[in-house]
Design a protein around this motif. Structure first.
Motif, PDB file in Angstrom:
ATOM      1  N   THR A   1      44.031  89.621  91.250  1.00 48.63           N
ATOM      2  CA  THR A   1      45.396  90.044  91.521  1.00 48.63           C
ATOM      3  C   THR A   1      45.363  90.980  92.721  1.00 48.63           C
ATOM      4  O   THR A   1      44.650  91.965  92.716  1.00 48.63           O
TER       5      THR A   1
ATOM      6  N   SER B   1      51.040  93.340  92.294  1.00 47.78           N
ATOM      7  CA  SER B   1      51.936  92.841  91.261  1.00 47.78           C
ATOM      8  C   SER B   1      52.982  93.885  90.924  1.00 47.78           C
ATOM      9  O   SER B   1      52.751  95.091  91.049  1.00 47.78           O
TER      10      SER B   1
ATOM     11  N   ASP C   1      53.605  98.310  82.326  1.00 45.11           N
ATOM     12  CA  ASP C   1      53.724  98.295  83.776  1.00 45.11           C
ATOM     13  C   ASP C   1      54.055  99.679  84.333  1.00 45.11           C
ATOM     14  O   ASP C   1      53.733  99.976  85.468  1.00 45.11           O
TER      15      ASP C   1
ATOM     16  N   SER D   1      42.468  94.600  88.612  1.00 46.67           N
ATOM     17  CA  SER D   1      41.851  93.686  87.663  1.00 46.67           C
ATOM     18  C   SER D   1      41.242  94.465  86.496  1.00 46.67           C
ATOM     19  O   SER D   1      41.290  94.006  85.366  1.00 46.67           O
TER      20      SER D   1
ATOM     21  N   ASP E   1      44.029  94.986  84.176  1.00 39.80           N
ATOM     22  CA  ASP E   1      44.322  93.739  83.495  1.00 39.80           C
ATOM     23  C   ASP E   1      43.381  93.525  82.328  1.00 39.80           C
ATOM     24  O   ASP E   1      43.791  93.223  81.222  1.00 39.80           O
TER      25      ASP E   1
ATOM     26  N   ARG F   1      44.101  95.952  79.607  1.00 36.55           N
ATOM     27  CA  ARG F   1      45.291  95.626  78.830  1.00 36.55           C
ATOM     28  C   ARG F   1      45.009  94.495  77.847  1.00 36.55           C
ATOM     29  O   ARG F   1      45.451  94.502  76.725  1.00 36.55           O
ATOM     30  N   GLN F   2      44.220  93.540  78.326  1.00 42.17           N
ATOM     31  CA  GLN F   2      43.930  92.418  77.441  1.00 42.17           C
ATOM     32  C   GLN F   2      42.973  92.819  76.334  1.00 42.17           C
ATOM     33  O   GLN F   2      43.050  92.307  75.224  1.00 42.17           O
TER      34      GLN F   2
ATOM     35  N   ASN G   1      51.243  85.245  82.019  1.00 37.43           N
ATOM     36  CA  ASN G   1      50.464  86.194  82.815  1.00 37.43           C
ATOM     37  C   ASN G   1      50.502  87.604  82.268  1.00 37.43           C
ATOM     38  O   ASN G   1      49.852  88.490  82.776  1.00 37.43           O
TER      39      ASN G   1
END
Ligand code: ADP
Length: 916
Positions: free
Chosen positions: A371, A374, A656, A787, A790, A793-794, A889
């Motif tokens: 990414t 974003s 976010d 990233s 990301d 978060r996951q 996403n």
């Protein structure tokens, strides 16, 4: 409660309208005076307003006159006089609110009022539409009015050359889609030159179909992604080097001969240092491996990143061990938390370390799509100084608009009373029975010459229905929201007597269905025909109208436009949008939804209750149930789903918000770097901070000499920054040196080395070089950081956080990652600038050009419907399918039995997974 609330809101709405009406009276009072002006005098008003505003008259004070001027111009340019209700809506928009105005009441024209008024301030006004077709159409159409008043209009569309885009943003008024505005913002923050940026500061935006854009589309963020250069090969080759270097038996010490070997390891600080000899060995080995060209130095500007790769490979080989710091699981390197021993699923070490460990373990080196940038729509649109919106259907979402965007909804009355008949839903037991009833209704309309618009919730259903109509030999059109321009034309025809049009909810948005068919295009053509005199034009238009009149009368007599819903949508708002296509501007019309217990929404949410009612009533086969009670229980179900979707969006936003704060900080700094004439002072400050950190690692503040490790400091300075400073010797000669003195000496030495470099190539070229090194470091580390976020978060929900709030954990860790990133940017910049060997301005220029090249390939833009806008009609169906998985996403992939990512604590399948 609800009705009490309604009463309260209702009265607030009335109060606002009352205020606005007073202004409308003022505007109307100016009408005759304004009408007496010549075209030129009218246009001259724009400059007059501009200069009055420049001298301190507020836009609020200019409003009545400006609105009167726009109305008068509308009459002259379009032959349309803004209705009073359009004035009310225009005032609401100017006041930064959402104007809810029924479909067909003329929002496009209404927007011209606040657009013109706010454009007077000269800061740019953005009008945001749902698709490019509408952006172009409205810009062309309304642009005539702005042009008449001496204002410029631009449109931004995908794949537009940059200079055109910059010009479009420089215009007084800019039309475009939400995606384009959002992506341009992100792109601007990836540019390397000030003059390549497109947007001005975000001043005022009017968002058309505000509910679609700020609610439906806000479920997925805008993402720009790309692949960083593929270094897989380099990681693998570099991995062969560390085993060939010899580790020193111990760290070098003062007064002792340096131990044999190429490098030493500082376990405390987890760092590896090359000795002088090691440096030579490394250059030789790298040349042998074909990584470094023969005879070139690791400190050449071109190879500056090799040094970094080498150090990472050394660290991977000497400091990180399998089953201690990490495990290898299913071909992946998974970090082990050093304190708890838990597996940090999804976390990756940054700065290439993870890849180096992967190379060491011989597993696949992850070269992911990164990414690059974003943002969510929520956070993009909240950056405007003033935001407003318009839609036919905001009321059901008024709470969310207020909560998330601080936007208040004002309901604007219709110009003429609404006389559409909304009939109760009919609910059948089976889908078969439902479709039979729908067919009967359509046939009946068609035979009586009543046009009918049949709404479906998916393309599949549209096609199913089209098949049935074909069997029944009923002529029809199908719209799928794919080819916006063509669809607008079909929709314009949908009001002709007996016409049957099937459409998904999105199809033909923004185009009016006129009873008897649209004549606007013909009228426009006549108006635009320069060869005709004004009188000729009028006669011809009269004739077109006269030809159209019987069809219009026929349709009115048949009951106006009939709306048939084949399924309830998850959200009441979308159903209202469908209904709203009929009964425009006081036209007759009617609507009905046909449902069955087999519809997904009914199955999941309302089925049992309704089925029980049906069974109690002992309805015969094929007989529907139609009662207010049923309609209400369906609405309750919809409310539930709406609530859930709101939670999902809020969840996305809460996550976010964390990266948003960081993004703002980083982008602000990046822009400072870009705009500053020189960043020398910042670089000097960074260097000083880096020096302080390094010195204090070895010589803590206020410590006694016994605690000092001067030799290590000396070595680190030489290894990290190529700064050779005989500190041990100095101390021997001047035993009174304090820790602060040493710090000062190191700083002096660094400054001296640095000035030497600048002197070699000249001040100006070096300043440019500093800037590009800084931008490069910011971008690389920010991408990596995104990233990491990301992954975090996951992973955060999958880690067993007993009793811990994942959001809090996320915030905390995200903050740590961010400050770590800032440190890495600093260290990178300082290291590169201090160690790079450049001799001439030409060399600097060359290095700079290389640094400024984009180091990413395959740049892609993602949003659930952006791909669609770019794709042609053939591929469109596929895209629609992907568009139907909007959370792709955003939310982590979760198994049905995993905890739901919303944090409810329930299993996914029992929470948000229910809808999947
Ligand atoms: P909405 O976006 O609110 O659904 P549109 O902007 O598409 O409505 O306008 C609907 C139709 O009404 C258009 O054909 C437009 O030309 C017409 N219209 C709007 N305002 C006026 C007006 N003041 N006088 C005459 N026609 C108008």
């Amino acid at each position: 409660m609800v009705s009490l609330l309604k009463k309260l809101i209702g009265s607030r709405n009335d109060r606002l309208l009352k205020q606005y009406r007073k202004l409308v009276t003022q505007i109307n009072a100016l009408e005759s005076k304004t009408a007496a002006l010549s075209d030129a005098e009218l246009a001259a008003k724009t400059d007059e307003f501009r200069s009055r505003h420049a001298q301190g008259t507020s836009l609020d004070d200019l409003l009545p006159e400006a609105f009167a001027v726009v109305r008068e111009s509308g009459k002259r340019v379009f032959g349309m006089r803004h209705f009073d209700v359009q004035m009310l809506g225009g005032i609401a928009l100017h006041n930064g609110k959402i104007a809810e105005m029924r479909t067909g009441e003329g929002k496009t024209l209404m927007a011209t009022l606040p657009v013109y008024l706010n454009a007077i301030a000269g800061k740019g006004v953005h009008v945001v539409t749902v698709n490019d077709y509408l952006a172009r159409r409205d810009a062309d159409w309304m642009g005539r009015l702005y042009g008449f008043l001496g204002m410029t209009t631009g449109v931004v569309v995908p794949q537009q050359p940059n200079d055109e885009k910059i010009a479009a943003y420089a215009a007084d008024i800019t039309y475009g889609t939400n995606n384009e505005f959002g992506f341009d913002y992100l792109r601007d923050n990836m540019e390397y030159r000030v003059e390549d940026r497109r947007q001005r500061p975000l001043a005022y935006a009017i968002v058309d179909e505000v509910d679609s854009i700020l609610i439906d589309e806000a479920r997925t963020p805008l993402i720009i992604s790309g692949q960083a250069e593929d270094h897989t090969e380099l990681y693998i080759r570099m991995n062969a080097v560390p085993p060939l270097l010899t580790r020193m038996a111990s760290e070098p010490k003062a007064h002792e001969p340096e131990p044999e070997g190429d490098f030493w390891v500082d376990e405390k600080s987890q760092q590896v240092y090359l000795s002088e000899k090691g440096h030579e060995t490394a250059e030789r080995l790298l040349s042998q491996q074909g990584i470094l060209p023969e005879g070139e130095s690791l400190y050449d500007p071109r190879h500056i990143s090799l040094m970094h790769h080498l150090m990472v490979a050394l660290r991977a080989n000497t400091l990180f061990f399998r089953d201690q710091q990490y495990v290898v699981q299913d071909g992946e390197v998974v970090i082990v938390d050093e304190f708890t021993g838990r597996l940090m699923v999804g976390r990756r070490w940054s700065d290439g370390l993870h890849q180096a460990v992967e190379a060491k373990e011989g597993v696949k080196i992850q070269h992911e799509n990164q990414t690059l940038a974003s943002i969510t729509f929520q956070n993009y649109f909240r950056m405007y100084e003033k935001l407003s919106g318009m839609t036919g259907t905001a009321d059901t979402e008024a709470y969310e608009f207020q909560e998330i965007y601080s936007l208040e909804t004002v309901i604007i009355p219709t110009n003429k009373p609404m006389i559409r008949k909304d009939q109760n839903d009919q609910v059948f037991k089976t889908a078969q029975e439902k479709f039979n009833a729908i067919l009967d209704d359509i046939r009946d309309c068609h035979e009586r010459g009543q046009p009918v618009l049949v709404g479906t919730t998916s393309i599949e259903n549209s096609e199913l229905l089209a098949g049935l109509l074909k069997q029944a030999k009923l002529p029809h059109e199908v719209l799928n929201a794919k080819q916006h321009a063509r669809e607008a034309e079909i929709v314009a025809e949908a009001g002709k007597p007996g016409h049957i049009t099937i459409a998904t909810n999105m199809a033909g948005r923004g185009t009016d269905i006129v009873l008897g068919g649209s004549i606007e295009k013909q009228v426009d053509l006549i108006r635009a025909d320069e060869s005709l005199s004004d009188a000729d034009k009028e006669t011809r238009i009269e004739k077109v109208r006269a030809d159209w009149k019987p069809a219009n009368e026929q349709v009115k007599a048949a009951g106006g436009l009939r709306i048939i819903g084949t399924e309830r949508h998850e959200s009441r708002r979308i159903d209202n949008q469908l209904r709203g296509r009929a009964g425009r501007q006081g036209d007759p019309g009617s609507s009905r939804f046909y449902l069955s217990l087999e519809d997904p929404l009914m199955r999941i949410f309302a089925g049992d209750r309704v089925r029980a009612i049906m069974e109690r009533l002992k309805l015969p086969e094929g007989e529907p149930i139609e009662a207010g009670m049923v309609t209400r229980s369906i609405e309750t179900a919809q409310r539930k789903v709406e609530g859930r979707n709101f939670d999902i969006r809020k969840q996305l936003l809460e996550y976010d918000d964390v990266s948003n704060d960081q993004r703002k900080v980083l982008y602000a700094q990046r822009n400072d770097v870009l705009e500053a004439s020189s960043i020398r002072t910042s670089v000097e400050n960074l260097a000083e901070a880096a020096v302080t950190d390094l010195v204090r690692q070895h010589i803590p503040a206020d410590s006694v000499e016994e605690q000092w490790d001067v030799a290590a400091l000396e070595k680190a300075l030489a290894a990290d920054w190529q700064i050779v400073l005989p500190l041990t010797e100095m101390l021997e000669k001047e035993s009174s040196l304090t820790d602060d003195d040493i710090l000062a000496r190191v700083n002096d030495a660094v400054r001296e080395v640095y000035s030497g470099k600048i002197a070699l190539v000249g001040d100006e070229p070096w300043a440019q070089f500093e800037r590009s090194i800084m931008l490069q470091a910011i971008d690389t580390h920010w991408r990596e950081h995104l990233s990491s976020l990301d992954h975090l978060r996951q992973g955060i929900h999958l880690r067993g956080y007993a009793q811990k709030n994942p959001k809090q954990e996320y915030k905390r860790e995200a903050f740590e990652l961010f400050s770590g990133m800032l440190d890495r940017i600093r260290d990178d910049v300082v290291r590169v600038l201090l160690t790079v060997r450049v001799q001439s301005p030409e060399q600097v220029e060359q290095a700079e050009a290389e640094t400024n090249q984009s180091h990413v390939q395959n740049v892609q833009y993602h949003h659930s419907d952006y791909d669609e806008a770019l794709a042609n009609a053939d591929e469109a169906t596929q895209n629609e399918q992907s568009a139907q998985q909007p959370a792709r996403n955003v939310l982590p992939k979760v198994g049905r039995n995993d905890p739901c990512p919303c944090g409810s604590g329930k299993k996914y399948k029992q929470c948000h997974g229910k809808l999947a």
